[in-house]
Structures are given as structure tokens and as C-alpha cells.
Design a protein around this motif. Sequence first.
Motif, PDB file in Angstrom:
ATOM      1  N   GLY A  42     -11.772  35.830  -5.617  1.00  0.00           N
ATOM      2  CA  GLY A  42     -12.386  36.986  -4.951  1.00  0.00           C
ATOM      3  C   GLY A  42     -13.697  36.644  -4.274  1.00  0.00           C
ATOM      4  N   GLU A  43     -14.534  35.880  -4.951  1.00  0.00           N
ATOM      5  CA  GLU A  43     -15.809  35.478  -4.349  1.00  0.00           C
ATOM      6  C   GLU A  43     -15.582  34.589  -3.132  1.00  0.00           C
ATOM      7  OE1 GLU A  43     -17.950  33.813  -7.651  1.00  0.00           O
ATOM      8  OE2 GLU A  43     -18.410  35.801  -8.470  1.00  0.00           O
ATOM      9  N   HIS A  44     -14.598  33.694  -3.224  1.00  0.00           N
ATOM     10  CA  HIS A  44     -14.285  32.833  -2.072  1.00  0.00           C
ATOM     11  C   HIS A  44     -13.820  33.682  -0.885  1.00  0.00           C
ATOM     12  CE1 HIS A  44     -12.962  29.395   0.242  1.00  0.00           C
ATOM     13  NE2 HIS A  44     -11.883  30.114   0.523  1.00  0.00           N
ATOM     14  N   VAL A  45     -12.931  34.630  -1.148  1.00  0.00           N
ATOM     15  CA  VAL A  45     -12.407  35.482  -0.075  1.00  0.00           C
ATOM     16  C   VAL A  45     -13.531  36.275   0.576  1.00  0.00           C
ATOM     17  CG1 VAL A  45     -10.991  37.524   0.383  1.00  0.00           C
ATOM     18  CG2 VAL A  45     -10.050  35.629  -0.933  1.00  0.00           C
ATOM     19  N   LEU A  46     -14.409  36.870  -0.215  1.00  0.00           N
ATOM     20  CA  LEU A  46     -15.517  37.644   0.367  1.00  0.00           C
ATOM     21  C   LEU A  46     -16.413  36.760   1.231  1.00  0.00           C
ATOM     22  CD1 LEU A  46     -16.453  39.934  -2.639  1.00  0.00           C
ATOM     23  CD2 LEU A  46     -15.380  40.620  -0.477  1.00  0.00           C
ATOM     24  N   GLY A  47     -16.718  35.569   0.766  1.00  0.00           N
ATOM     25  CA  GLY A  47     -17.529  34.645   1.557  1.00  0.00           C
ATOM     26  C   GLY A  47     -16.842  34.251   2.842  1.00  0.00           C
ATOM     27  N   TRP A  48     -15.549  33.963   2.773  1.00  0.00           N
ATOM     28  CA  TRP A  48     -14.795  33.597   3.968  1.00  0.00           C
ATOM     29  C   TRP A  48     -14.772  34.743   4.970  1.00  0.00           C
ATOM     30  CZ3 TRP A  48     -10.333  35.441   6.303  1.00  0.00           C
ATOM     31  CH2 TRP A  48      -9.791  34.631   7.299  1.00  0.00           C
ATOM     32  N   CYS A  49     -14.533  35.957   4.482  1.00  0.00           N
ATOM     33  CA  CYS A  49     -14.489  37.130   5.368  1.00  0.00           C
ATOM     34  C   CYS A  49     -15.824  37.335   6.081  1.00  0.00           C
ATOM     35  CB  CYS A  49     -14.098  38.379   4.591  1.00  0.00           C
ATOM     36  SG  CYS A  49     -12.378  38.379   4.031  1.00  0.00           S
ATOM     37  N   ARG A  50     -16.906  37.201   5.351  1.00  0.00           N
ATOM     38  CA  ARG A  50     -18.229  37.330   5.970  1.00  0.00           C
ATOM     39  C   ARG A  50     -18.447  36.244   7.017  1.00  0.00           C
ATOM     40  NH1 ARG A  50     -19.952  38.128   0.347  1.00  0.00           N
ATOM     41  NH2 ARG A  50     -20.121  40.360   0.039  1.00  0.00           N
ATOM     42  N   GLY A 107     -16.712  36.833  10.217  1.00  0.00           N
ATOM     43  CA  GLY A 107     -17.178  37.973  10.997  1.00  0.00           C
ATOM     44  C   GLY A 107     -16.414  39.263  10.769  1.00  0.00           C
ATOM     45  N   PHE A 108     -15.627  39.365   9.719  1.00  0.00           N
ATOM     46  CA  PHE A 108     -14.941  40.617   9.428  1.00  0.00           C
ATOM     47  C   PHE A 108     -15.962  41.646   8.970  1.00  0.00           C
ATOM     48  CE2 PHE A 108     -11.465  37.590   8.928  1.00  0.00           C
ATOM     49  CZ  PHE A 108     -10.464  38.232   9.648  1.00  0.00           C
ATOM     50  N   HIS A 109     -15.743  42.897   9.334  1.00  0.00           N
ATOM     51  CA  HIS A 109     -16.629  43.981   8.926  1.00  0.00           C
ATOM     52  C   HIS A 109     -15.902  45.309   9.099  1.00  0.00           C
ATOM     53  CE1 HIS A 109     -17.073  43.701  13.275  1.00  0.00           C
ATOM     54  NE2 HIS A 109     -17.374  44.976  13.247  1.00  0.00           N
ATOM     55  N   GLY A 110     -16.325  46.306   8.396  1.00  0.00           N
ATOM     56  CA  GLY A 110     -15.786  47.647   8.540  1.00  0.00           C
ATOM     57  C   GLY A 110     -16.909  48.631   8.805  1.00  0.00           C
ATOM     58  N   THR A 111     -16.615  49.642   9.585  1.00  0.00           N
ATOM     59  CA  THR A 111     -17.634  50.654   9.873  1.00  0.00           C
ATOM     60  C   THR A 111     -17.120  52.033   9.539  1.00  0.00           C
ATOM     61  OG1 THR A 111     -16.879  50.797  12.151  1.00  0.00           O
ATOM     62  CG2 THR A 111     -18.720  49.345  11.713  1.00  0.00           C
TER      63      THR A 111
END
Length: 93
Positions: free
Chosen positions: A78-86, A89-93
Motif C-alpha cells: 500500500g505504501e509503495h502504491v501511494l508513493g508511485w501514484c503521487r 501525478g495521479f490526483h483527485g479533486t
Amino acid sequence: MAAGRTYPYSERQTLEEARSWWMEPPPGKTVVAADDAGTIVGSAKMGPNRPGRGAHVATASFIVDPAHQGKGAGRALGEHVLGWCRAEGFHGT
């Protein structure tokens, strides 16, 4: 998965059938978690949630071998996935 409590795929699916939905194509990716002996104990796949206007939002799926649950593999994935997503440039608004 074999117990039928997680993903809704057939318990009779072959490795090739599973590979086609688990191995995320670019721009996504699939990673594994291994223990100190090099045994794969879990995996995660990640990528855009939807094409087009939904591509800025990421999605991910995780699986950990029940024999290795509670030992930090899921958290590490989970931590790896969150770091990769950041980093991607993935983001939600």
C-alpha cells in the motif's frame, strides 16, 4: 481468493487467465512483495481508474498470501502504491 471472499473470479481459472487481468499494462504496473527468502508473499497492481476524464484518478488492487498476512506485506504494498501514484501525478479533486 480461493475461499471466495475477495475477488469474484472463478476458482478454476488458469494461471494464464489470471495473468491477463492481474498484470497491469502501461501506464499502470504490477509489483510483488517478497519475504527475506525471496518468496513472493503478495502483489499489487495500479494504474488509472478510467480512461479519458477519469485517468487522473488512480486505482489499485492488492493480494497477500493468507499464510503471510499480518506480517507487513500489505502495508508495504500500500505504501509503495501511494508513493508511485503521487510520483506519477495521479490526483483527485
